[in-house]
Enzyme design. Structure first.
Site, PDB file in Angstrom:
ATOM      1  N   ASP A 138       0.854  -1.192   0.000  1.00  0.00           N
ATOM      2  CA  ASP A 138       0.000   0.000   0.000  1.00  0.00           C
ATOM      3  C   ASP A 138       0.893   1.245   0.000  1.00  0.00           C
ATOM      4  OD1 ASP A 138      -3.181   0.638   0.921  1.00  0.00           O
ATOM      5  OD2 ASP A 138      -1.720   2.249   1.159  1.00  0.00           O
ATOM      6  N   HIS A 157     -11.302  -6.814 -13.043  1.00  0.00           N
ATOM      7  CA  HIS A 157     -11.946  -5.688 -12.363  1.00  0.00           C
ATOM      8  C   HIS A 157     -13.314  -6.058 -11.791  1.00  0.00           C
ATOM      9  CE1 HIS A 157     -12.691  -1.365 -11.611  1.00  0.00           C
ATOM     10  NE2 HIS A 157     -13.957  -1.743 -11.749  1.00  0.00           N
ATOM     11  N   ASN A 208     -13.212  -2.594   2.460  1.00  0.00           N
ATOM     12  CA  ASN A 208     -14.201  -1.522   2.502  1.00  0.00           C
ATOM     13  C   ASN A 208     -15.089  -1.655   1.271  1.00  0.00           C
ATOM     14  OD1 ASN A 208     -13.104  -0.369   4.873  1.00  0.00           O
ATOM     15  ND2 ASN A 208     -11.501   0.603   3.661  1.00  0.00           N
ATOM     16  N   THR A 233     -12.201   4.014  -1.315  1.00  0.00           N
ATOM     17  CA  THR A 233     -11.759   5.145  -2.141  1.00  0.00           C
ATOM     18  C   THR A 233     -11.279   4.710  -3.518  1.00  0.00           C
ATOM     19  OG1 THR A 233      -9.522   5.061  -1.224  1.00  0.00           O
ATOM     20  CG2 THR A 233     -11.093   6.545  -0.137  1.00  0.00           C
ATOM     21  N   HIS A 237     -10.247  -4.712  -3.387  1.00  0.00           N
ATOM     22  CA  HIS A 237      -8.945  -4.990  -2.770  1.00  0.00           C
ATOM     23  C   HIS A 237      -9.134  -5.383  -1.317  1.00  0.00           C
ATOM     24  CE1 HIS A 237      -9.856  -0.695  -2.548  1.00  0.00           C
ATOM     25  NE2 HIS A 237      -9.260  -0.697  -1.352  1.00  0.00           N
TER      26      HIS A 237
HETATM   27  P1  AMP Z   1      -9.762   1.912   0.289  1.00  0.00           P
HETATM   28  O1  AMP Z   1      -9.913   3.203   1.041  1.00  0.00           O
HETATM   29  O2  AMP Z   1     -10.211   0.714   1.070  1.00  0.00           O
HETATM   30  O3  AMP Z   1     -10.403   2.004  -1.078  1.00  0.00           O
HETATM   31  O4  AMP Z   1      -8.212   1.698   0.096  1.00  0.00           O
HETATM   32  C1  AMP Z   1      -7.486   2.212  -0.996  1.00  0.00           C
HETATM   33  C2  AMP Z   1      -6.032   2.019  -0.669  1.00  0.00           C
HETATM   34  O5  AMP Z   1      -5.296   2.095  -1.870  1.00  0.00           O
HETATM   35  C3  AMP Z   1      -5.459   3.060   0.294  1.00  0.00           C
HETATM   36  O6  AMP Z   1      -4.924   2.399   1.437  1.00  0.00           O
HETATM   37  C4  AMP Z   1      -4.378   3.745  -0.553  1.00  0.00           C
HETATM   38  O7  AMP Z   1      -3.249   4.098   0.215  1.00  0.00           O
HETATM   39  C5  AMP Z   1      -4.056   2.684  -1.587  1.00  0.00           C
HETATM   40  N1  AMP Z   1      -3.522   3.150  -2.853  1.00  0.00           N
HETATM   41  C6  AMP Z   1      -4.063   4.063  -3.693  1.00  0.00           C
HETATM   42  N2  AMP Z   1      -3.332   4.187  -4.795  1.00  0.00           N
HETATM   43  C7  AMP Z   1      -2.284   3.331  -4.667  1.00  0.00           C
HETATM   44  C8  AMP Z   1      -1.162   2.984  -5.494  1.00  0.00           C
HETATM   45  N3  AMP Z   1      -0.956   3.551  -6.692  1.00  0.00           N
HETATM   46  N4  AMP Z   1      -0.289   2.054  -5.031  1.00  0.00           N
HETATM   47  C9  AMP Z   1      -0.486   1.472  -3.837  1.00  0.00           C
HETATM   48  N5  AMP Z   1      -1.523   1.744  -3.030  1.00  0.00           N
HETATM   49  C10 AMP Z   1      -2.416   2.656  -3.423  1.00  0.00           C
HETATM   50 ZN    ZN Z   2      -9.882  -2.060 -12.059  1.00  0.00          ZN
END
Ligand code: AMP
Ligand code: ZN
Length: 115
Positions: free
Chosen positions: A30, A46, A88, A96, A101
């Protein structure tokens, strides 16, 4: 899917720090870790969220691959005996990035407030 950052990571169009990969899943660090270990386990195909995966026929091959990836990542990160998996589902739940994931956090004692 166009303009999906995790599709681009899965397709190797965008760099990431890959921890583990199998036929259906990629796992990478992350970018904003909330714990000593914070890895995202992501299906290569996806799905917006885990609800959509559960409604799909592909769940039967993808869920075992995710389960395998969780154990492998925990071993690779040496946190087999202490980790948490978080998904989430939906904006109101804190999602987000709208490509499914699984957060694997660990490597330390985990307060309940994380994520
Ligand atoms: P969520 O809020 O559950 O959707 O988690 C999204 C996660 O993706 C967050 O913990 C971000 O830090 C992570 N994230 C977003 N963009 C990237 C990226 N390019 N590489 C690695 N992690 C990412
Ligand atoms: Zn995707």
């Amino acid at each position: 899917m166009a303009d999906c950052i995790f599709c681009k990571i899965a397709n190797k169009e965008i760099d990431s720090s890959v921890v583990y990969e199998n036929e259906h899943v990629i796992a990478f660090q992350d970018a904003n870790p909330v714990a000593k270990v914070h890895v995202l386990i992501v299906p290569k195909v996806h799905f917006a969220n885990i609800y959509d995966l559960g409604k799909s026929e592909q769940k039967d091959e993808i869920m075992p691959a995710i389960s395998e990836a969780i154990s492998k990542v925990a071993e690779i990160c040496e946190t087999e005996d202490c980790f948490r998996i978080i998904v989430n589902n939906g904006e109101k739940a804190g999602q987000t990035v709208f490509h499914l994931h699984f957060h694997l956090i660990g490597g330390q004692e985990l307060p309940l407030s994380l994520l």
